[in-house]
Design a protein around this motif. Structure first.
Motif, PDB file in Angstrom:
ATOM      1  N   LEU A  75      -2.684  -5.051  11.797  1.00  0.00           N
ATOM      2  CA  LEU A  75      -3.487  -4.225  10.899  1.00  0.00           C
ATOM      3  C   LEU A  75      -2.634  -3.377   9.964  1.00  0.00           C
ATOM      4  CD1 LEU A  75      -6.474  -3.015  13.114  1.00  0.00           C
ATOM      5  CD2 LEU A  75      -6.229  -5.093  11.741  1.00  0.00           C
ATOM      6  N   THR A  76      -1.303  -3.406  10.124  1.00  0.00           N
ATOM      7  CA  THR A  76      -0.457  -2.655   9.201  1.00  0.00           C
ATOM      8  C   THR A  76      -0.257  -3.401   7.893  1.00  0.00           C
ATOM      9  OG1 THR A  76       1.554  -3.539  10.242  1.00  0.00           O
ATOM     10  CG2 THR A  76       0.761  -1.414  11.018  1.00  0.00           C
ATOM     11  N   GLY A  77      -0.940  -4.526   7.727  1.00  0.00           N
ATOM     12  CA  GLY A  77      -0.949  -5.197   6.435  1.00  0.00           C
ATOM     13  C   GLY A  77      -1.974  -4.594   5.488  1.00  0.00           C
ATOM     14  N   LEU A  78      -2.725  -3.597   5.941  1.00  0.00           N
ATOM     15  CA  LEU A  78      -3.790  -2.998   5.137  1.00  0.00           C
ATOM     16  C   LEU A  78      -3.278  -1.777   4.389  1.00  0.00           C
ATOM     17  CD1 LEU A  78      -6.654  -3.129   7.805  1.00  0.00           C
ATOM     18  CD2 LEU A  78      -6.307  -4.701   5.884  1.00  0.00           C
ATOM     19  N   PHE A  79      -3.598  -1.710   3.086  1.00  0.00           N
ATOM     20  CA  PHE A  79      -3.291  -0.533   2.285  1.00  0.00           C
ATOM     21  C   PHE A  79      -4.475   0.423   2.267  1.00  0.00           C
ATOM     22  CE2 PHE A  79      -0.645  -3.646  -0.272  1.00  0.00           C
ATOM     23  CZ  PHE A  79       0.557  -3.190   0.226  1.00  0.00           C
ATOM     24  N   GLY A  80      -4.212   1.662   1.944  1.00  0.00           N
ATOM     25  CA  GLY A  80      -5.279   2.619   1.670  1.00  0.00           C
ATOM     26  C   GLY A  80      -5.422   3.670   2.737  1.00  0.00           C
ATOM     27  N   ALA A  81      -5.718   3.247   3.963  1.00  0.00           N
ATOM     28  CA  ALA A  81      -5.817   4.195   5.071  1.00  0.00           C
ATOM     29  C   ALA A  81      -4.436   4.576   5.575  1.00  0.00           C
ATOM     30  CB  ALA A  81      -6.648   3.607   6.203  1.00  0.00           C
ATOM     31  N   GLY A  82      -3.460   3.712   5.360  1.00  0.00           N
ATOM     32  CA  GLY A  82      -2.074   3.947   5.743  1.00  0.00           C
ATOM     33  C   GLY A  82      -1.176   3.089   4.873  1.00  0.00           C
ATOM     34  N   GLY A  83       0.005   2.779   5.383  1.00  0.00           N
ATOM     35  CA  GLY A  83       0.864   1.815   4.713  1.00  0.00           C
ATOM     36  C   GLY A  83       1.926   2.371   3.794  1.00  0.00           C
ATOM     37  N   ILE A  84       2.012   3.702   3.646  1.00  0.00           N
ATOM     38  CA  ILE A  84       3.029   4.292   2.787  1.00  0.00           C
ATOM     39  C   ILE A  84       4.238   4.698   3.624  1.00  0.00           C
ATOM     40  CG2 ILE A  84       3.572   6.142   1.151  1.00  0.00           C
ATOM     41  CD1 ILE A  84       1.478   4.108   0.167  1.00  0.00           C
ATOM     42  N   TYR A  85       5.416   4.327   3.153  1.00  0.00           N
ATOM     43  CA  TYR A  85       6.676   4.773   3.739  1.00  0.00           C
ATOM     44  C   TYR A  85       7.340   5.753   2.778  1.00  0.00           C
ATOM     45  CZ  TYR A  85       7.022   1.305   7.543  1.00  0.00           C
ATOM     46  OH  TYR A  85       6.826   0.577   8.681  1.00  0.00           O
ATOM     47  N   THR A  86       7.686   6.932   3.275  1.00  0.00           N
ATOM     48  CA  THR A  86       8.427   7.877   2.455  1.00  0.00           C
ATOM     49  C   THR A  86       9.381   8.682   3.326  1.00  0.00           C
ATOM     50  OG1 THR A  86       8.214   9.432   0.602  1.00  0.00           O
ATOM     51  CG2 THR A  86       6.890   9.898   2.547  1.00  0.00           C
ATOM     52  N   SER A  87      10.217   9.462   2.670  1.00  0.00           N
ATOM     53  CA  SER A  87      11.211  10.300   3.354  1.00  0.00           C
ATOM     54  C   SER A  87      10.916  11.770   3.083  1.00  0.00           C
ATOM     55  CB  SER A  87      12.612   9.969   2.844  1.00  0.00           C
ATOM     56  OG  SER A  87      12.728  10.324   1.465  1.00  0.00           O
ATOM     57  N   LEU A  88      11.585  12.636   3.812  1.00  0.00           N
ATOM     58  CA  LEU A  88      11.466  14.064   3.524  1.00  0.00           C
ATOM     59  C   LEU A  88      11.918  14.382   2.110  1.00  0.00           C
ATOM     60  CD1 LEU A  88      12.864  15.740   6.795  1.00  0.00           C
ATOM     61  CD2 LEU A  88      10.489  15.144   6.253  1.00  0.00           C
ATOM     62  N   ASN A  89      12.999  13.735   1.672  1.00  0.00           N
ATOM     63  CA  ASN A  89      13.513  14.007   0.331  1.00  0.00           C
ATOM     64  C   ASN A  89      12.494  13.640  -0.745  1.00  0.00           C
ATOM     65  OD1 ASN A  89      15.964  15.001   1.265  1.00  0.00           O
ATOM     66  ND2 ASN A  89      16.973  13.006   1.166  1.00  0.00           N
ATOM     67  N   ASP A  90      11.884  12.472  -0.616  1.00  0.00           N
ATOM     68  CA  ASP A  90      10.886  12.060  -1.593  1.00  0.00           C
ATOM     69  C   ASP A  90       9.633  12.922  -1.491  1.00  0.00           C
ATOM     70  OD1 ASP A  90      12.395  10.125  -2.797  1.00  0.00           O
ATOM     71  OD2 ASP A  90      11.011   8.476  -2.395  1.00  0.00           O
TER      72      ASP A  90
END
Length: 370
Positions: free
Chosen positions: A251-266
């Motif tokens: 289910l991690t192929g789904l965008f919208g409810a999750g799926g964003i990767y970011t860092s503290l810096n960004d």
């Protein structure tokens, strides 16, 4: 555990060093803060276990940004302020911003029906605004997927769309009360693609991340995976006490409810862009923290805006997934933001959020008294 917002945190409030940190002298003496946060998180997270990354931003300065534990158990790579981590439901604020960018460009209106872009009878009485503020009246497709999806396949947002059509989850216009809905947020990327003519990861990278200074942030598509720089993998401790890598759930192929990767810096850059109102025009920025729906929880009204639970003084959201706990708290009455990203799913059990908040605000009070 699904992509969730841990409700109630907003209203309950009324390891070794392995990362990067910055203290900013011209905003006061923050050395005590570093000492106290080190003590708190090092006592709760082992240096060689999955851990947590913590950001404190004040008045446009990165006061504290540090990782505790590792982002990759096999390679023993430490978590740092540059580690890219899955946000779970904290991703929803970016999904809402992708839609808001189309509003800013006059490509759609929040009052438009979903039917206008996805012309199926099921969506005739559902507006874009209602999808964002969890009042669409639609059932949550992800709840069904969680129990019934064929785990040999990676789910896509089109699979979510087909579920709504096949189940014919048609709703009327009455009694659209607040009901937290991951499936509704998984329809929004399809709207973005339909209106923009671009793939969702490409669109959000250019029109949200790029404008917010988030140069390493990605919307990750498990069906079309790309390399994520300094990626932190996420883990769950099983009944035997062993850490199990959880990346790759279908289910991690789904965008919208999750799926964003970011860092503290960004995330720091993004937070500053929000405070400077530099992503969209001022009118569009004015919508981000404006309450549009609410629910009663134990007699207390919880207001919701564009991917944020809000009060008059702060906005916050949390997220949970297999191997992931995340939390952001952004004050609206002072320039203070906390972000905590864990690549393990027991962080909330430790009840460290309000302790962290209290330590930070106590230090801020001491700095102001000097």
């Amino acid at each position: 555990m699904k992509y969730i917002a841990v409700l109630g945190l907003l209203f309950i409030f009324s390891c070794k060093l392995s990362g990067e940190k910055e203290t900013v002298s011209n905003t006061g003496d923050w050395s005590d803060l570093e000492t106290q946060l080190d003590s708190l998180f090092e006592s709760n997270f082992q240096a060689d276990d999955p851990g947590v990354a913590v950001l404190v931003s004040y008045d446009g300065h990165k006061i504290f940004a540090k990782g505790y534990g590792v982002g990759d158990l096999d390679a023993q790579k430490p978590l740092t302020a540059s580690s890219n981590m899955e946000l779970a439901s904290v991703s929803k604020q970016f999904t809402a911003l992708a839609i808001l960018s189309l509003v800013d460009r006059q490509k759609l209106s929040l009052s438009d029906t979903l039917f206008k872009f996805l012309p199926y009878e099921t969506f005739k009485n559902v507006t874009i605004q209602e999808l964002i503020d969890h009042t669409s009246g639609l059932d949550d497709a992800e709840e069904y997927f969680y129990d019934h999806w064929d785990t040999t396949k990676i789910a896509t947002n089109k699979d979510v769309l087909h579920w709504y059509l096949e189940k014919n989850k048609k709703v009327g216009s009455a009694d659209k009360v607040f009901k937290y809905n991951n499936g509704a947020y998984e329809l929004l990327p399809l709207v973005v693609e339909k209106v923009s003519g671009e793939k969702y990861p490409d669109y959000i990278r250019q029109n949200v991340f790029g404008k917010a200074g988030m140069t390493k942030t990605v919307a990750y598509d498990l069906n079309n995976p790309v390399d994520i720089e300094q990626r932190a993998f996420y883990y769950h401790k099983d009944s035997l006490g062993d850490w199990k890598k959880m990346d790759g759930h279908p289910l991690t192929g789904l965008f919208g409810a999750g799926g964003i990767y970011t860092s503290l810096n960004d995330y720091f850059n993004y937070d500053n862009a929000l405070r400077e109102k530099s992503i969209f025009n001022e009118k569009a920025h004015g919508l981000i923290f404006k309450p549009t729906s609410s629910e009663l929880v134990n007699g207390v009204k919880n207001d919701y805006a564009m991917g944020w639970f809000v009060t008059d003084t702060l906005a916050e959201h949390s997220g949970g997934w297999f191997g992931v706990n995340t939390f952001t708290r952004r004050y609206l009455n002072m320039p203070l933001t906390l972000a905590i990203f864990a690549n393990r799913d027991d962080f909330f059990d430790k009840e460290l959020i309000d302790i962290t908040d209290s330590i930070v605000k106590s230090q801020l009070k001491r700095n102001k008294a000097r």
